[in-house]
Design an enzyme around this catalytic site. Structure first.
Site, short mmCIF file in Angstrom:
data_model
loop_
_atom_site.label_atom_id
_atom_site.label_comp_id
_atom_site.label_asym_id
_atom_site.label_seq_id
_atom_site.Cartn_x
_atom_site.Cartn_y
_atom_site.Cartn_z
N GLU A 70 37.81 25.34 34.82
CA GLU A 70 38.65 24.69 33.79
C GLU A 70 38.22 25.07 32.38
O GLU A 70 38.20 24.24 31.48
CB GLU A 70 38.60 23.15 33.94
C1 LIG Z 1 34.45 26.81 42.63
C2 LIG Z 1 35.48 27.33 41.68
C3 LIG Z 1 36.76 26.83 41.72
C4 LIG Z 1 37.75 27.37 40.90
N1 LIG Z 1 39.05 26.95 41.04
C5 LIG Z 1 40.03 27.63 40.40
C6 LIG Z 1 41.40 27.36 40.68
O1 LIG Z 1 41.74 26.48 41.48
N2 LIG Z 1 42.35 28.09 40.03
C7 LIG Z 1 42.02 29.06 39.14
O2 LIG Z 1 42.92 29.69 38.61
N3 LIG Z 1 40.73 29.34 38.86
C8 LIG Z 1 39.74 28.65 39.46
N4 LIG Z 1 38.41 28.92 39.20
C9 LIG Z 1 38.11 30.00 38.27
C10 LIG Z 1 37.44 29.55 37.00
O3 LIG Z 1 38.37 28.91 36.18
C11 LIG Z 1 36.81 30.80 36.37
O4 LIG Z 1 35.67 31.12 37.16
C12 LIG Z 1 36.44 30.60 34.93
O5 LIG Z 1 37.58 30.46 34.14
C13 LIG Z 1 35.59 31.75 34.40
O6 LIG Z 1 36.16 32.98 34.70
P1 LIG Z 1 35.26 34.13 35.35
O7 LIG Z 1 34.63 33.57 36.56
O8 LIG Z 1 36.11 35.33 35.51
O9 LIG Z 1 34.12 34.39 34.30
P2 LIG Z 1 34.26 35.26 32.97
O10 LIG Z 1 35.51 34.93 32.27
O11 LIG Z 1 33.98 36.68 33.30
O12 LIG Z 1 33.06 34.67 32.12
C14 LIG Z 1 31.69 35.00 32.38
C15 LIG Z 1 30.84 34.46 31.23
O13 LIG Z 1 31.22 35.09 30.00
C16 LIG Z 1 31.56 34.11 29.04
N5 LIG Z 1 32.70 34.58 28.24
C17 LIG Z 1 33.83 35.17 28.70
N6 LIG Z 1 34.66 35.43 27.67
C18 LIG Z 1 34.05 34.99 26.56
C19 LIG Z 1 34.40 34.96 25.18
N7 LIG Z 1 35.56 35.43 24.75
N8 LIG Z 1 33.52 34.43 24.30
C20 LIG Z 1 32.34 33.92 24.73
N9 LIG Z 1 31.96 33.93 26.02
C21 LIG Z 1 32.80 34.45 26.92
C22 LIG Z 1 31.95 32.88 29.83
O14 LIG Z 1 31.80 31.68 29.06
C23 LIG Z 1 31.00 32.96 31.01
O15 LIG Z 1 29.78 32.38 30.68
C24 LIG Z 1 37.41 28.37 39.97
C25 LIG Z 1 36.10 28.83 39.90
C26 LIG Z 1 35.14 28.34 40.75
C27 LIG Z 1 33.74 28.89 40.68
#
Ligand SMILES: Cc1cc2nc3c(=O)[nH]c(=O)nc-3n(C[C@H](O)[C@H](O)[C@H](O)COP(=O)(O)OP(=O)(O)OC[C@H]3O[C@@H](n4cnc5c(N)ncnc54)[C@H](O)[C@@H]3O)c2cc1C
Length: 616
Positions: A464
């Site tokens: 989220e």
């Molecule tokens: C158990 C679980 C349930 C989930 N359920 C859902 C779901 O039902 N539906 C859905 O759509 N998604 C879901 N998600 C996805 C979740 O919303 C994403 O994992 C999250 O938004 C982060 O995306 P990412 O994993 O690609 O990490 P990334 O976006 O790659 O981020 C990695 C790190 O980089 C940092 N970062 C990235 N961009 C920036 C920036 N511009 N500035 C500063 N820091 C940055 C982030 O804060 C983080 O620390 C779920 C995830 C998990 C683990």
């Protein structure tokens, strides 16, 4: 330990939740009806959720090649929850709901989150159906939303992709019109979707007859290319199994395939999936030739290219839901460690002459350091619960108050939502860590529940919107929006609490400290943006959010303390001493931390931002 007295105090003594009954929408309700809902939820949580929390952690969802298998207990918990009417508790009577205030619904859901956070995935189903009630057509509401509220279907939110999590503008799932008469489809303009969605919670299971995916995808422009940025994103309903306009399954499978289950650190009672849309595993007959073709059938929701706007409609409530889950995990750990500390004999007190080993051991709750860890948990968790309920109350204000106060509530929610989501995710997780610490070595084993609470809670800083993204939203958008009016409104509410507290001898010093903290937050906001360069301002967005969040919690605690003193003039130990102790703890041990956080923001310190990659 029971959560109920804490909830009752916050709802009825502090937030005056009963007064919501004066609003036309809630006129049929009373304290009795609210309490009856709590009684039911408390019972179902105790009987159908709590006993199986460990089971769902150890018996992870399994895919047998055809179906995802979940423990029978999950099926029964799901049935009991849907049967209680809680899926549609806040909906109109016409929708089959109870027309409960959102504040009461949010409070009632606390029992389930504390008993077993991962058994229920109802938050997603509710969010999905709520979104359709606002943005869907009549047919979409009838066929999809109402069956979700009834528990026949469940819902998902499919935003993330393997290469696009925080940055949704980079999603590549594409949606193209399905045939020349695609707009004539009664369930909404019909498209074919192709792409991969990662991390989808509750994306595959057998708990319900059908799963209704809400999917973000891009409709290519006339040149066939995807439109860059978030502008190109549209929203689609993609059912796992095809549904007719009568809401009955047609017997056809839609082209949505489970590519794999993710094996998570915690929250294991809910499946988490990688879904392939439109890869051709389950081809669906085309509307023209009738030949089965690859492509998941999706029905457009709202207008093309407005998908993110529709999705964000539900964000405030979803984020309050995530924050509340974090709080309840913290609370579960607090209660477990309190119980342990009252029973574990270890060590002896140090008197002026040292320790007397002839004396029996004391229980660890008698050690000052253990008390410190307990009080920290209490201050984090009860304070954060108060914040979540305050925000839930703002949702009710936004929807049912007169125009002026309703707009104030909207703006306040904009500013407070990043805190409501992030603060408990960080500090109630810290509470879980302290709960493990209180258990000593036993806390590090699976014989006690506290390690699972920590693992379950670790998710909340990630999904989220990650911590970093929430912080950027707060400092980069929310405190600036509409000329900073949200921040001013918040400051006015804080001032009002300070004025009242300054008249109360035991709280006057805290009112002063809160005033200084608020001033520091205001000055820091200005200093962060002094150069007008987002790179300077946002380099330390997380420390800003930490300082801001601690100030908000200091305010919430002071306000709660005022209500406690008013409700309990005799200052009984059971009711008030704990709350006053938590206020003292917060002002003595926590609020001073904001100096360190806010100083680097105000100085636009680029220590981290400027360090070259090679230096790490
Ligand atoms: C158990 C679980 C349930 C989930 N359920 C859902 C779901 O039902 N539906 C859905 O759509 N998604 C879901 N998600 C996805 C979740 O919303 C994403 O994992 C999250 O938004 C982060 O995306 P990412 O994993 O690609 O990490 P990334 O976006 O790659 O981020 C990695 C790190 O980089 C940092 N970062 C990235 N961009 C920036 C920036 N511009 N500035 C500063 N820091 C940055 C982030 O804060 C983080 O620390 C779920 C995830 C998990 C683990």
């Amino acid at each position: 330990m029971s959560l109920r007295p804490t909830l009752d105090f916050l709802l009825y003594q502090w937030l005056a939740a009963e007064s919501l009954n004066q609003r036309e929408r809630f006129a049929d309700h009373s304290r009795e009806t609210f309490d009856a809902v709590f009684d039911t939820c408390e019972r179902i949580a105790r009987e159908k959720f709590a006993p199986f929390n460990r089971l769902v952690d150890t018996q992870e969802p399994q895919f047998d090649g055809e179906k995802v298998i979940l423990p029978q207990a999950t099926h029964e918990a799901h049935k009991a929850y849907a049967g209680s009417g809680m899926l549609s508790a806040a909906q109109d009577y016409d929708e089959g709901g109870m027309q409960l205030p959102y504040t009461i619904e949010a409070a009632a859901n606390c029992f389930f989150a504390m008993a077993s956070v991962s058994i229920g995935s109802s938050l997603l189903t509710k969010g999905n159906a709520n979104l359709l009630l606002v943005h869907g057509t009549e047919a979409q509401k009838e066929v999809f939303a109402r069956n979700e509220f009834a528990g026949r279907f469940s819902g998902t939110m499919c935003l993330s992709e393997p290469q696009a999590g925080s940055s949704l503008s980079d999603i590549t799932t594409r949606a193209v019109p399905d045939g020349d008469d695609f707009e004539a489809e009664p369930l909404g303009p019909r498209y074919r979707l192709k792409g991969n969605k990662m991390w989808i919670s509750a994306g595959e299971h057998e708990l319900t007859e059908n799963i209704i995916h809400l999917v973000l995808a891009k409709i290519p422009g006339p040149d066939g290319k995807l439109i860059p940025g978030t502008r190109g994103i549209s929203l689609f309903i993609v059912p796992k199994k095809m549904v007719g306009t009568d809401g009955q399954l047609t017997g056809e499978r839609n082209d949505v395939a489970l590519a794999g289950l993710n094996h998570k650190l915690g929250w294991r009672g809910t499946t988490n999936t990688l879904l392939n849309f439109g890869e051709g595993k389950y081809p669906v007959p085309s509307t023209g030739s009738g030949r089965p073709v690859a492509g998941a059938v999706g029905y457009l929701v709202g207008k093309p290219h407005e998908g993110l706007r529709c999705m964000f409609h539900m964000m405030n409530e979803a984020r309050i839901g995530v924050g509340t889950a974090a709080v309840m995990l913290g609370m579960a750990g607090y209660y477990a460690s309190l119980d342990y500390a009252k029973n574990r004999p270890q060590g002896r007190p140090v008197g002026p002459a040292g320790k007397d080993s002839a004396q029996p051991q004391v229980r660890i709750i008698e050690h000052a350091d253990v008390k410190r860890m307990l009080l920290a948990q209490k201050a984090y968790c009860e304070g954060a619960l108060a914040l979540e309920l305050y925000c839930a109350r703002l949702v009710d204000e936004q929807h049912t108050a007169e125009a002026g106060p309703a707009d104030d509530a909207r703006l306040l929610l904009e500013v407070l939502t990043p805190i409501a989501k992030s603060w408990p995710s960080e500090w109630c997780l810290e509470a879980n860590s302290l709960a493990i610490q209180i258990h000593g070595g036993y806390g590090y084993t699976r014989d006690f529940p506290v390690e699972q609470y920590w693992r379950d809670n670790r998710l909340n800083m990630i999904h989220e919107g990650t911590h970093g993204i929430q912080a950027t939203d707060l400092l980069g958008r929310k405190v600036l929006m509409e000329g900073g009016k949200g921040l001013q409104l918040l400051a006015a509410r804080i001032h009002s609490t300070m004025e009242r507290a300054s008249q109360v001898p035991e709280l006057a010093d805290y009112a002063k400290a809160l005033g200084q903290a608020l001033q520091q937050v205001g000055a820091t906001t200005q200093a962060a943006w002094a150069t007008g360069n987002p790179q300077d301002a946002l380099a330390n967005a997380v420390p800003y959010m930490q300082g801001f969040g601690h100030t908000v919690l200091a305010w919430i605690w002071l306000d709660v303390a005022l209500a406690a003193l008013q409700a309990d003039a005799t200052k009984s130990i059971a009711v008030t001493a704990g709350k006053l102790g938590a206020v003292r703890y917060f002002y003595h041990y926590e609020l001073p931390k904001i100096d360190a956080w806010l100083q680097v923001v105000a100085a636009r310190d680029l220590t981290c931002a400027d360090l070259p990659e090679e230096a790490f």
